[in-house]
Design a protein around this motif. Structure first.
Motif, PDB file in Angstrom:
ATOM      1  N   ARG A  96       0.833  -1.207   0.000  1.00 24.33           N
ATOM      2  CA  ARG A  96       0.000   0.000   0.000  1.00 24.33           C
ATOM      3  C   ARG A  96       0.868   1.258   0.000  1.00 24.33           C
ATOM      4  N   MET A  97       1.973   1.226   0.729  1.00 26.62           N
ATOM      5  CA  MET A  97       2.874   2.387   0.749  1.00 26.62           C
ATOM      6  C   MET A  97       3.497   2.601  -0.628  1.00 26.62           C
ATOM      7  N   GLN A  98       3.861   1.523  -1.309  1.00 31.36           N
ATOM      8  CA  GLN A  98       4.468   1.642  -2.627  1.00 31.36           C
ATOM      9  C   GLN A  98       3.459   2.114  -3.675  1.00 31.36           C
ATOM     10  N   GLN A  99       2.181   1.801  -3.466  1.00 32.89           N
ATOM     11  CA  GLN A  99       1.144   2.232  -4.402  1.00 32.89           C
ATOM     12  C   GLN A  99       0.768   3.701  -4.199  1.00 32.89           C
ATOM     13  N   ASN A 100       1.141   4.271  -3.068  1.00 33.46           N
ATOM     14  CA  ASN A 100       0.795   5.660  -2.743  1.00 33.46           C
ATOM     15  C   ASN A 100       2.035   6.449  -2.338  1.00 33.46           C
ATOM     16  N   PRO A 101       2.991   6.600  -3.247  1.00 30.03           N
ATOM     17  CA  PRO A 101       4.216   7.335  -2.874  1.00 30.03           C
ATOM     18  C   PRO A 101       3.938   8.821  -2.683  1.00 30.03           C
ATOM     19  N   ILE A 102       4.798   9.463  -1.935  1.00 28.54           N
ATOM     20  CA  ILE A 102       4.700  10.912  -1.761  1.00 28.54           C
ATOM     21  C   ILE A 102       5.165  11.556  -3.070  1.00 28.54           C
ATOM     22  N   PRO A 103       4.353  12.427  -3.662  1.00 25.39           N
ATOM     23  CA  PRO A 103       4.746  13.058  -4.929  1.00 25.39           C
ATOM     24  C   PRO A 103       6.041  13.864  -4.777  1.00 25.39           C
ATOM     25  N   LEU A 104       6.827  13.886  -5.838  1.00 20.49           N
ATOM     26  CA  LEU A 104       8.092  14.619  -5.799  1.00 20.49           C
ATOM     27  C   LEU A 104       7.879  16.111  -5.604  1.00 20.49           C
ATOM     28  N   ASN A 105       6.728  16.626  -6.049  1.00 22.02           N
ATOM     29  CA  ASN A 105       6.469  18.056  -5.912  1.00 22.02           C
ATOM     30  C   ASN A 105       5.667  18.390  -4.647  1.00 22.02           C
ATOM     31  N   ALA A 106       5.563  17.440  -3.726  1.00 15.26           N
ATOM     32  CA  ALA A 106       4.837  17.693  -2.468  1.00 15.26           C
ATOM     33  C   ALA A 106       5.577  18.757  -1.657  1.00 15.26           C
ATOM     34  N   PRO A 107       4.831  19.645  -0.992  1.00 21.90           N
ATOM     35  CA  PRO A 107       5.506  20.678  -0.200  1.00 21.90           C
ATOM     36  C   PRO A 107       6.286  20.052   0.953  1.00 21.90           C
TER      37      PRO A 107
END
Length: 80
Positions: A58-69
């Motif tokens: 589940r963590m791999q399917q929902n990575p933190i976007p590279l452009n996340a603040p």
């Protein structure tokens, strides 16, 4: 009027972070806000392995976007 006090639970006692001016014998109501997540106890090793594998997927399917603040230290600390 409600008044918030912070305390730490240690050896069966709530220890206040700051002193307060309550009369002796005053009745209070405690609201417990745990900063930690309490995980269910999983005794069976194979069940635990399946749970951890599902969590990783589940963590791999929902990575933190590279452009996340990026969060600053101030943003992570509680403000009142």
């Amino acid at each position: 009027m409600p008044h918030a006090l912070k305390a730490i639970y240690r050896n069966g006692t709530f220890i206040l972070e700051r002193s307060c001016d309550l009369p002796e014998g005053a009745e209070v109501e405690l609201l417990i806000q745990s900063p930690q997540t309490v995980l269910p106890l999983i005794a069976d090793p194979s069940t635990k392995q399946r749970f951890l594998q599902a969590l990783i997927e589940r963590m791999q399917q929902n990575p933190i976007p590279l452009n996340a603040p990026r969060l600053t230290r101030e943003m992570l600390h509680e403000r009142r």
